[in-house]
Enzyme design. Structure first.
Site, PDB file in Angstrom:
ATOM      1  N   ASN A 280     -11.943   1.934  -0.649  1.00 44.33           N
ATOM      2  CA  ASN A 280     -10.983   1.775  -1.748  1.00 44.33           C
ATOM      3  C   ASN A 280      -9.659   2.357  -1.291  1.00 44.33           C
ATOM      4  OD1 ASN A 280      -9.463   2.052  -4.061  1.00 44.33           O
ATOM      5  ND2 ASN A 280     -10.715   3.696  -4.905  1.00 44.33           N
ATOM      6  N   CYS A 281      -8.634   1.536  -1.257  1.00 44.08           N
ATOM      7  CA  CYS A 281      -7.364   2.079  -0.778  1.00 44.08           C
ATOM      8  C   CYS A 281      -6.165   1.573  -1.553  1.00 44.08           C
ATOM      9  CB  CYS A 281      -7.206   1.841   0.711  1.00 44.08           C
ATOM     10  SG  CYS A 281      -7.643   0.201   1.242  1.00 44.08           S
ATOM     11  N   VAL A 282      -6.291   1.480  -2.848  1.00 44.59           N
ATOM     12  CA  VAL A 282      -5.114   1.164  -3.656  1.00 44.59           C
ATOM     13  C   VAL A 282      -4.947   2.105  -4.837  1.00 44.59           C
ATOM     14  CG1 VAL A 282      -4.657  -1.262  -3.177  1.00 44.59           C
ATOM     15  CG2 VAL A 282      -6.513  -0.634  -4.721  1.00 44.59           C
TER      16      VAL A 282
ATOM     17  N   LEU B  47     -10.316  -3.979  -0.983  1.00 48.11           N
ATOM     18  CA  LEU B  47      -9.518  -2.768  -1.198  1.00 48.11           C
ATOM     19  C   LEU B  47     -10.002  -1.977  -2.401  1.00 48.11           C
ATOM     20  CD1 LEU B  47      -5.832  -4.061  -0.700  1.00 48.11           C
ATOM     21  CD2 LEU B  47      -7.501  -3.462   1.032  1.00 48.11           C
TER      22      LEU B  47
ATOM     23  N   GLN C 286       0.803  -1.213   0.000  1.00 51.66           N
ATOM     24  CA  GLN C 286       0.000   0.000   0.000  1.00 51.66           C
ATOM     25  C   GLN C 286       0.832   1.256   0.000  1.00 51.66           C
ATOM     26  OE1 GLN C 286      -3.148  -1.361   2.880  1.00 51.66           O
ATOM     27  NE2 GLN C 286      -4.266  -0.179   1.343  1.00 51.66           N
TER      28      GLN C 286
END
Lengths: 447, 122, 76, 350
Positions: free
Chosen positions: A260-262, A228, A131
């Site tokens: 959403n974290c990519v 993600l 990440q």
């Protein structure tokens, strides 16, 4: 159903029909301090650090929480950022928190909400090792992210061993929302510095009021593809929805939450949902140049079948509402480009004018063609900038989060992490830098 | 309904049936997908991911439909564009092998989401 | 490429499998073909039959070149 | 002001005041004086730069002896060691434009010295060098000289001093095709809403990401007598002779090739194969005629159905090739076919 009737304020307009009326009271925050109570005094937000930690650790899946503060101008780097959330409190109407996620179901977009304006909760912590997502609070890096201008309360979450990735993700996501809720309560009895009113009648009423204004709808695409890569509306994972019509007030009042974290540069953080710039800018023209009908929340599926379905369905909703034009914003990069152009083509062919907001990959030198997919119909496009643009970030005095994640930024490409800690990275690593809801003021021009 | 899963992710090979495993790069996967599309297979899942970070992944999994007589132009255009876009990115990026285990996990979770999503049998 | 050649006043026929692309690049005479990797062939057929197929397709192309058209036209 | 930067100037025989078309065959020469447009150029540099000499070369000579010309000129540049090279302006003169463009490309690539030139936007030289050099936008004839020179000088001044150039509109040059990331006053959503309102009102607006333009060409008239017609075969399927002698790229092709097929009955394996990277090559490599049907055309020629198969077979690869490149290929091939009086073209694509 209890939640719906509870405290609900009902406005009646001259037609006597229920409408949603939202008042957002902004309390200007000029600093954040850590202390023993959670209050706002003279614009200074004090956060009860231990109280917040205790609150978050009620979730047994959380092992450790580290709380810190990053202020604009400080030589501080936050990495890897998972989400940014604006602390708020519901003063009247609806329920406090995020309905369907941290609170029971209730109608968003109605009543009075106080906002600690200028403050943000930033969750930190990696769920997987790759990440990224950096916020620099000073210098060159600060120019590229809108979240260098907010006073950030960072919440670094460490979970217990053995959680599945899904559970881990949920734990961190919910902890961030709870933290924002906890902090937000400080604003409950404070008189706001500024009050924004969001009032919108039914589509029929507004169209009767403004019969000559063009009808405009906003289609907001969301990444909805799995871990993600998710977005939640009232707690519903939008992976499984048909495009849904929202009243323009709902998203501004906590109906939509990011999972959403990519996609650091072009994801829509929860903060950006709460302050969606497209909705705000369309609202500002409502009754003047346009008649703003509502928002269609469009899931971005992984399957072509899903993409076809969602684009057709979006067009159908737009047609049912009699839209003359639509603003379409994207989230992410890669397969969502197909959705964006599909919706664009279908709308244009049906006579509905489109404006698209996206970002582009034009190579490190900017000499590549920005898009692989092209559509002649896409005649009006706003660019949020080149995701491959390289920025040089000098070393920080202090890193909040995981310093190893900095190496991830430099690791995935031919970038450089110099000995003194200077980092060369692409904009794609910087939170909110190439916003596809036009939240930031970066673009590309042909040179 | 038989689907064909093209992958270079060993974890996918272990877990699913109808897997065409390629011991190669994501680029090899895209090339194979293209060839199969030219032979009449349709794309069920999009060949690219939805986020930039996943472009760095050493793993790529694509779901195809069974072979049909007529080539699906839509799929052909999409795979062609995807290859161009992927190459465009990898011109100046490199695959992130340091976190390959994590990428394996996310790849398989995204695949499962795609399979759940596709309920039809067209 | 199609357009630029036609700009010189020479009739050109585009033999392509994905005819939508053919149209978008500005071809006026279009003959749809068999498959992307073998536009004017079919490896599944016996060699003689394949030749007949190819002959048929090229005839169509020549027919297109001798036919006046006013805009993008498919010859099937 | 001893710190003046040095400028070397390139002109053709005409602007070098040697002569007209009759002198177009002259080999390049270096002249330590300031000749033609170079004469007034120094004054426009406002004392910050000096013109150290002029290279003059005949347009025909340059285009017919490109490598020899470049070798000579690059050597002169190495000796004079200027900080900036100025060429032209070439206006709409095709050969002069090509010379300026090829020179500019070589100087930037090999010597890393910035080059300023000027051309009319339709000059074929523009596409050759606009990514490398700064090409200012000129009128289509030498009448625009007085306007062009100050613009070129202003850019030369910035290049010489190492000052970053502004936008193409501000500085007057043709966009290089570079997507530059920058900050603007208004946020994206605001710009989107303004664009939307302009569209709705039918007012002009400018997209921030122009799509490639596909214009339509009127169909050429049909062939009247097929039995007397010469038909040329072209493909974008990458069929090349064994060994790919011209090194045609498998994707993002930078060139095309032409091969004499007058004595061939077919494009048979293994003499031919495909270099195309955009499809499974197995079938094409077995029988290349599956991509470019020379075998059938030759049969038809024998049968008298068509007059003749054109001697040259044209080939390139279609995948990932930029629109501007494809356009360039089409123009070059089309010109040759026109000159050879070809009556019709079959183009196959994979």
């Amino acid at each position: 159903m209890e939640g719906l009737s509870e405290n609900k304020l009902v406005w009646r307009n001259k037609w006597g029909v229920d409408i949603l009326k939202l008042e957002i009271g902004r309390i200007y925050i000029k600093d954040i301090q850590l202390g023993n109570e959670t209050t706002v005094k003279n614009g200074i937000l004090t956060v009860d650090k231990e109280g917040l930690i205790t609150k978050l650790k009620e979730d047994e899946r959380i092992k450790d929480v580290k709380i810190d503060v990053a202020r604009p101008g400080e030589k501080v780097r936050i990495i890897p950022v998972k989400d940014v959330i604006e602390p708020r409190v519901k003063v009247s109407g609806g329920v406090n928190g995020f309905p369907g996620v941290t609170a029971k179901q209730a109608q968003c977009g109605d009543g009075v909400t106080h906002v600690l304006y200028g403050a943000a909760v930033v969750t930190v912590g990696d769920i997987v090792g790759f990440q990224e997502g950096v916020i620099d609070m000073w210098g060159e890096g600060a120019r590229w992210t809108p979240f260098s201008k907010t006073f950030n309360l960072t919440v670094d979450i460490n979970v217990v061993e053995g959680l599945t990735p899904h559970v881990h993700e949920e734990t961190v996501r919910v902890a961030g929302l709870r933290a924002a809720e906890f902090v937000g309560t400080a604003g409950k009895d404070i008189k706001p510095d500024e009050v924004l009113a969001y009032e919108m009648g039914s589509i029929f009423e507004e169209s009767a009021k403004y019969p000559n204004l063009p009808k405009v709808i906003y289609a907001e695409m969301m990444i909805t593809q799995g871990l993600l890569h998710d977005t939640y509306i009232y707690g519903v994972n939008a992976q499984n929805i048909l495009p849904a019509l929202l009243h323009v007030n709902e998203e501004l009042d906590g109906a939509v939450v990011s999972g959403n974290c990519v996609a650091a540069c072009d994801k829509i953080t929860t903060y950006q949902h709460q302050n969606n710039s497209v909705i705000n800018d369309l609202y500002a023209q409502h009754g003047k140049e346009i008649n703003f009908l509502g928002c269609i929340m469009v899931p971005e599926h992984t399957t072509l079948g899903g993409k076809l379905r969602a684009s057709e369905y979006t067009l159908k909703l737009a047609k049912m509402l009699g839209a003359d034009a639509v603003v379409i914003s994207e989230e992410g990069y890669g397969n969502p480009d197909s959705d964006l152009l599909m919706i664009c083509k279908k709308c244009e062919k049906a006579g509905i004018k489109t404006v698209l907001i996206t970002d582009e990959c034009a190579g490190r030198d900017g000499m590549s063609q920005p898009l692989a997919d092209t559509a002649q119909e896409a005649v009006a496009v706003v660019s949020g900038g080149n995701v491959s643009h390289v920025v040089t970030l000098p070393p920080a005095d202090k890193v909040i989060g995981n310093p190893e994640a900095i190496a991830v930024l430099a690791g995935g490409w031919k970038g450089a992490l110099l000995e003194d800690g200077t980092l060369m990275c692409e904009l794609n690593a910087v939170i909110g830098s190439t916003s596809e809801i036009g939240f930031h003021n970066v673009t590309c021009r042909l040179y | 309904m038989k689907k064909l899963i093209i992958t270079n992710n060993p974890a996918v090979k272990e877990k699913f049936k109808n897997v065409f495993f390629i011991d190669g790069s994501p680029q090899d996967i895209l090339t194979k997908v293209r060839d199969l599309v030219h032979q009449g297979h349709g794309l069920i899942s999009h060949p690219l991911s939805a986020s930039l970070r996943m472009m760095f992944s050493p793993y790529r999994t694509v779901v195809l439909s069974t072979k049909k007589e007529q080539i699906d132009f839509f799929s052909a255009e999409i795979i062609e564009d995807s290859i161009i876009k992927y190459k465009n990115h990898m011109n100046y990026r490199k695959i992130d092998n340091v976190h390959s285990e994590d990428y394996q996990v996310i790849d398989i979770l995204l695949l499962e989401a795609a399979l759940n999503e596709d309920t039809g049998s067209w | 490429m199609v357009k630029e050649i036609e700009r010189f006043g020479i009739p050109i026929v585009h033999m392509a499998t994905i005819t939508t692309i053919s149209e978008s690049v500005g071809a006026n005479r279009i003959v749809p073909t068999v498959a992307i990797p073998h536009p004017v062939g079919n490896p599944k057929l016996a060699q003689e039959d394949e030749k007949v197929l190819r002959k048929e397709l090229v005839k169509r192309a020549l027919n297109a070149l001798t036919t006046e058209v006013s805009g993008p036209t498919h010859f099937e | 002001m001893s710190e003046k930067f040095k400028v070397l100037y390139y002109v053709n025989q005409f602007f070098g005041q040697v002569g007209g078309e009759d002198k177009a065959g002259m080999a390049p020469l270096f002249c330590p004086e300031k000749v033609g447009p170079a004469a007034g150029f120094e004054g426009l540099l406002k004392g910050a730069g000096e013109v150290v000499g002029t290279v003059i070369c005949g347009d025909n000579y340059f285009n017919e002896n490109k490598e020899r010309s470049l070798e000579f000129i690059l050597n002169v540049i190495k000796e004079q060691a200027p900080q900036v090279v100025v060429a032209g302006p070439a206006f709409n003169a095709g050969r002069y434009g090509m010379a300026c463009a090829e020179l500019a490309k070589a100087v930037v690539d090999e010597l890393k010295i910035p080059v300023v030139t000027g051309m009319y936007v339709e000059n074929p030289g523009v596409d050759i060098c606009k990514e490398k050099a700064i090409v200012i936008r000129t009128s289509d004839s030498a009448g625009g000289m007085r306007k062009a020179l100050p613009t070129m000088a202003a850019i030369a001044l910035k290049l010489g001093k190492g000052i970053e150039l502004g936008s193409p509109e501000e500085e007057g040059y043709i966009p290089r095709g570079m997507r530059k990331t920058l900050f603007v006053e208004k946020r994206g959503s605001q710009r989107a809403v303004e664009m939307l309102i302009a569209r709705l009102k039918g007012e002009p607006f400018q997209t921030e990401m122009p799509m490639p333009v596909f214009d339509q060409v009127n169909p050429a008239p049909a062939i009247k007598e097929l039995g007397k017609a010469t038909i040329a075969l072209c493909t974008s399927g990458g069929i090349v002779p064994k060994g790919n002698p011209d090194g045609i790229q498998s994707a993002s092709a930078q060139k095309w090739g032409k091969y004499d097929v007058s004595t061939r009955e077919a494009l048979s394996a293994p003499d031919f194969y495909t270099t195309h990277g955009g499809y499974d090559p197995v079938y094409a490599n077995e029988i290349p005629d599956r991509v470019a049907p020379l075998d059938i055309l030759k049969e038809f020629e024998k049968e008298g159905l068509i007059g003749k198969v054109y001697q040259w077979f044209y080939t390139t690869t279609g995948t990932g090739t930029a629109v501007s490149k494809a356009k360039e290929f089409g123009t070059q091939i089309g010109a040759e076919l026109k000159a050879a009086e070809v009556d019709g073209v079959i183009l196959t694509s994979t």
